[in-house]
Design a protein around this motif. Structure first.
Motif, PDB file in Angstrom:
ATOM      1  N   LEU A  65       0.868  -1.173   0.000  1.00 11.02           N
ATOM      2  CA  LEU A  65       0.000   0.000   0.000  1.00 11.02           C
ATOM      3  C   LEU A  65       0.904   1.222   0.000  1.00 11.02           C
ATOM      4  N   VAL A  66       0.842   2.010  -1.068  1.00  4.81           N
ATOM      5  CA  VAL A  66       1.691   3.193  -1.212  1.00  4.81           C
ATOM      6  C   VAL A  66       0.859   4.433  -0.907  1.00  4.81           C
ATOM      7  N   TYR A  67       1.392   5.279  -0.039  1.00  2.00           N
ATOM      8  CA  TYR A  67       0.778   6.582   0.215  1.00  2.00           C
ATOM      9  C   TYR A  67       1.392   7.613  -0.744  1.00  2.00           C
ATOM     10  N   THR A  68       0.545   8.290  -1.524  1.00  2.00           N
ATOM     11  CA  THR A  68       1.079   9.396  -2.320  1.00  2.00           C
ATOM     12  C   THR A  68       1.441  10.585  -1.429  1.00  2.00           C
ATOM     13  N   HIS A  69       0.753  10.706  -0.284  1.00  5.29           N
ATOM     14  CA  HIS A  69       1.093  11.701   0.736  1.00  5.29           C
ATOM     15  C   HIS A  69       0.227  11.418   1.948  1.00  5.29           C
ATOM     16  N   HIS A  70       0.438  12.175   3.009  1.00 11.04           N
ATOM     17  CA  HIS A  70      -0.116  11.811   4.312  1.00 11.04           C
ATOM     18  C   HIS A  70      -1.520  12.334   4.578  1.00 11.04           C
ATOM     19  N   HIS A  71      -2.137  13.072   3.681  1.00 13.46           N
ATOM     20  CA  HIS A  71      -3.431  13.687   3.977  1.00 13.46           C
ATOM     21  C   HIS A  71      -4.510  12.625   4.198  1.00 13.46           C
ATOM     22  N   TRP A  72      -5.468  12.984   5.062  1.00 15.66           N
ATOM     23  CA  TRP A  72      -6.430  12.014   5.584  1.00 15.66           C
ATOM     24  C   TRP A  72      -7.201  11.279   4.506  1.00 15.66           C
ATOM     25  N   ASP A  73      -7.566  11.979   3.409  1.00  8.34           N
ATOM     26  CA  ASP A  73      -8.404  11.345   2.401  1.00  8.34           C
ATOM     27  C   ASP A  73      -7.631  10.316   1.575  1.00  8.34           C
ATOM     28  N   HIS A  74      -6.337  10.185   1.838  1.00  7.87           N
ATOM     29  CA  HIS A  74      -5.506   9.190   1.156  1.00  7.87           C
ATOM     30  C   HIS A  74      -5.067   8.052   2.074  1.00  7.87           C
ATOM     31  N   VAL A  75      -5.222   8.224   3.386  1.00  8.53           N
ATOM     32  CA  VAL A  75      -4.636   7.231   4.307  1.00  8.53           C
ATOM     33  C   VAL A  75      -5.601   6.674   5.348  1.00  8.53           C
ATOM     34  N   TRP A  76      -6.744   7.301   5.559  1.00 14.90           N
ATOM     35  CA  TRP A  76      -7.594   6.881   6.678  1.00 14.90           C
ATOM     36  C   TRP A  76      -8.248   5.513   6.463  1.00 14.90           C
ATOM     37  N   GLY A  77      -8.174   4.970   5.281  1.00 17.83           N
ATOM     38  CA  GLY A  77      -8.712   3.627   5.067  1.00 17.83           C
ATOM     39  C   GLY A  77      -7.705   2.520   5.281  1.00 17.83           C
ATOM     40  N   ALA A  78      -6.471   2.857   5.665  1.00 19.09           N
ATOM     41  CA  ALA A  78      -5.400   1.852   5.710  1.00 19.09           C
ATOM     42  C   ALA A  78      -5.674   0.710   6.677  1.00 19.09           C
ATOM     43  N   CYS A  79      -6.414   0.998   7.760  1.00 19.90           N
ATOM     44  CA  CYS A  79      -6.638  -0.037   8.764  1.00 19.90           C
ATOM     45  C   CYS A  79      -7.523  -1.169   8.258  1.00 19.90           C
ATOM     46  N   VAL A  80      -8.100  -1.022   7.074  1.00 16.66           N
ATOM     47  CA  VAL A  80      -8.956  -2.067   6.500  1.00 16.66           C
ATOM     48  C   VAL A  80      -8.147  -3.025   5.623  1.00 16.66           C
ATOM     49  N   TRP A  81      -6.878  -2.699   5.336  1.00 15.16           N
ATOM     50  CA  TRP A  81      -6.070  -3.507   4.422  1.00 15.16           C
ATOM     51  C   TRP A  81      -5.073  -4.343   5.227  1.00 15.16           C
ATOM     52  N   PRO A  82      -5.454  -5.534   5.669  1.00 14.23           N
ATOM     53  CA  PRO A  82      -4.571  -6.332   6.531  1.00 14.23           C
ATOM     54  C   PRO A  82      -3.403  -6.943   5.759  1.00 14.23           C
ATOM     55  N   GLY A  83      -2.288  -7.034   6.429  1.00 11.36           N
ATOM     56  CA  GLY A  83      -1.146  -7.754   5.869  1.00 11.36           C
ATOM     57  C   GLY A  83      -0.364  -7.038   4.798  1.00 11.36           C
ATOM     58  N   VAL A  84      -0.681  -5.765   4.517  1.00  9.88           N
ATOM     59  CA  VAL A  84       0.062  -5.056   3.485  1.00  9.88           C
ATOM     60  C   VAL A  84       1.268  -4.356   4.093  1.00  9.88           C
ATOM     61  N   GLU A  85       2.289  -4.179   3.288  1.00 17.92           N
ATOM     62  CA  GLU A  85       3.410  -3.328   3.680  1.00 17.92           C
ATOM     63  C   GLU A  85       3.084  -1.910   3.233  1.00 17.92           C
ATOM     64  N   ILE A  86       3.056  -0.961   4.170  1.00 17.08           N
ATOM     65  CA  ILE A  86       2.695   0.414   3.854  1.00 17.08           C
ATOM     66  C   ILE A  86       3.967   1.191   3.541  1.00 17.08           C
ATOM     67  N   VAL A  87       3.988   1.814   2.376  1.00 17.12           N
ATOM     68  CA  VAL A  87       5.187   2.480   1.874  1.00 17.12           C
ATOM     69  C   VAL A  87       4.888   3.965   1.701  1.00 17.12           C
ATOM     70  N   GLY A  88       5.791   4.801   2.190  1.00 22.42           N
ATOM     71  CA  GLY A  88       5.609   6.241   2.033  1.00 22.42           C
ATOM     72  C   GLY A  88       6.911   6.982   2.261  1.00 22.42           C
ATOM     73  N   HIS A  89       6.917   8.256   1.913  1.00 22.87           N
ATOM     74  CA  HIS A  89       8.116   9.063   2.097  1.00 22.87           C
ATOM     75  C   HIS A  89       8.411   9.234   3.578  1.00 22.87           C
ATOM     76  N   VAL A  90       9.690   9.337   3.900  1.00 20.47           N
ATOM     77  CA  VAL A  90      10.113   9.378   5.294  1.00 20.47           C
ATOM     78  C   VAL A  90       9.512  10.564   6.046  1.00 20.47           C
ATOM     79  N   SER A  91       9.309  11.706   5.381  1.00 24.24           N
ATOM     80  CA  SER A  91       8.743  12.861   6.074  1.00 24.24           C
ATOM     81  C   SER A  91       7.286  12.624   6.454  1.00 24.24           C
ATOM     82  N   GLY A  92       6.586  11.820   5.688  1.00 25.40           N
ATOM     83  CA  GLY A  92       5.196  11.509   6.012  1.00 25.40           C
ATOM     84  C   GLY A  92       5.058  10.616   7.229  1.00 25.40           C
TER      85      GLY A  92
END
Length: 235
Positions: A65-92
């Motif tokens: 699961l790749v985050y294009t950036h940290h804003h809520w409308d892009h990341v708040w669903g992450a808890c529904v995706w079990p077992g994925v590796e979440i990838v994002g920029h270090v500042s995020g």
């Protein structure tokens, strides 16, 4: 709503075109070795809809699961995706650690809007998006990068930053000729925006590449390279 193929391995699940909904679209790079989901959905409910559509289309479950950036409308669903590796920029990662520590609830949203009325459109959309906070969690990336990262299924991540978010990342799928832009060229979020702030078309101009036929931002229809070039040249 359902997934549709844009090109090659890239499938899109569009967001809500109503800007008041603040619902970003997501993309899936389908691969039998494990797919790459680009952004998580704007809430657990939205993510569950996306997941049901993925199964209905017969697409492989995401491994990343790749985050294009940290804003809520892009990341708040992450808890529904079990077992994925979440990838994002270090500042995020640090920004999302701070977000994860907030006492999210409808009451907290109201308190924040009273303290800063400019937050009202975003926080009202969040209140409508999340019907229950019982199992809600903000999840920072578990894998980070600084400039670029290559996933083992031919997907490249490139940090571009910009005024919209410091961690903005574009996702490149060379074998499909697709560049996923997230919100990288958008102006700052509404509560931080000044009257003169506008889209960063110079950033789009720098990203245009003859190897990519499609350019996809999160809140608009995909553009061909010719359409993208016409937009930036006509501005």
């Amino acid at each position: 709503m359902r997934f549709h193929r844009l090109a090659g391995r890239v499938w899109l699940y569009p967001g809500d075109p109503d800007p008041l909904a603040v619902q970003a679209g997501v993309a899936l790079v389908a691969d039998d070795r494990g797919s790459v989901l680009v952004d998580a959905g704007q809430s657990p409910a939205h993510a569950r809809e996306i997941r049901a559509a993925l199964h209905a289309a017969g697409l492989p479950e995401p491994r990343w699961l790749v985050y294009t950036h940290h804003h809520w409308d892009h990341v708040w669903g992450a808890c529904v995706w079990p077992g994925v590796e979440i990838v994002g920029h270090v500042s995020g990662r640090e920004l999302l650690r701070e977000e994860a520590a907030r006492p999210w609830s409808h009451r907290y949203l109201r308190e924040q809007v009273r303290a800063n009325p400019r937050l009202a459109p975003s926080f009202r959309a969040r209140a409508l998006a999340v019907d229950s906070w019982d199992d809600f969690a903000v999840l920072p990336p578990t894998r980070t990068f600084t400039d670029e990262d290559d996933l083992p299924v031919g997907v490249r991540l490139r940090h571009v930053g910009g005024a919209h978010a410091p961690d903005s990342t574009v996702v490149l799928v060379p074998d499909s000729g697709v560049m996923l832009l997230g919100d990288c060229f958008y102006p700052p979020p509404a509560h931080l925006r000044e009257p003169d702030d506008g889209p960063d078309l110079a950033l789009v101009r720098r990203l245009l590449d003859d190897h990519y036929d499609w350019y996809v931002s999160s809140h608009a229809e995909p553009m061909t390279r010719a359409q993208a070039r016409a937009q930036v040249d006509g501005a």
